[in-house]
Design an enzyme around this catalytic site. Sequence first.
Site, PDB file in Angstrom:
ATOM      1  CG  ASP A   7      -1.885   1.173   1.358  1.00 26.88           C
ATOM      2  OD1 ASP A   7      -2.361   1.631   0.405  1.00 26.88           O
ATOM      3  OD2 ASP A   7      -1.733   1.574   2.474  1.00 26.88           O
ATOM      4  CD  GLU A   9      -2.919   8.362   0.299  1.00 26.47           C
ATOM      5  OE1 GLU A   9      -3.566   9.450   1.099  1.00 26.47           O
ATOM      6  OE2 GLU A   9      -3.815   8.102  -0.527  1.00 26.47           O
TER       7      GLU A   9
END
Length: 200
Positions: A7, A9
């Site tokens: 991922d 953020e």
Amino acid sequence: MYITCLDMEGVLVPEIWIAFAEESGIPELKRTTRDEPDYDKLMKERLGILKKHGLGLKEIQDTIAKIDPMPGAKEFLDELRSMCQVIILSDTFEEFAKPLMEKLGWPTIFCNSLEVAPNGEITGYKMRCEKSKLTTVKALQSIGYETIASGDSFNDLGMILASKAGFLFKSTEQIKKDYPELPAFEEYSELLEAIKKVIQ
């Protein structure tokens, strides 16, 4: 052959919407996929708030220009990329991600795109595919890769649970409590070590 899916953020860079909420003084924009599992609902709320305040793409990009990767993120990514292929799977948008990818040394990212009016108003968004992180991981597996995945939010759980090895990173107490079977790390060195053990 391994490929690690990360991922973006909350894992490699701070949350863009939280930074923009602070910059614009609009606390409602602080809600992220850590708080709201339904991404479509979350994005519709965000676009409604932007419209109400007359804010568009330029204002968000001005904030993004000031965001730096988390301390140690680039070094972690460089070392990980020397060990295996890495793809960043994010529900962010190409229009947001580019300056951050430059600061991280241009890793590969699969994300979504925004629909922007000529006046800069964000009128909508286009998801790359449904359940994009899980769908991508399954597609990679279908062409012969073993996947390793790590993220911090509700929308990362699909890819984490579907992978050969999956790790929570800088996640919430609630998610860690709900998924006690998933190893959870706070430091890049711990995550790197865990991935190394899988690959070796």
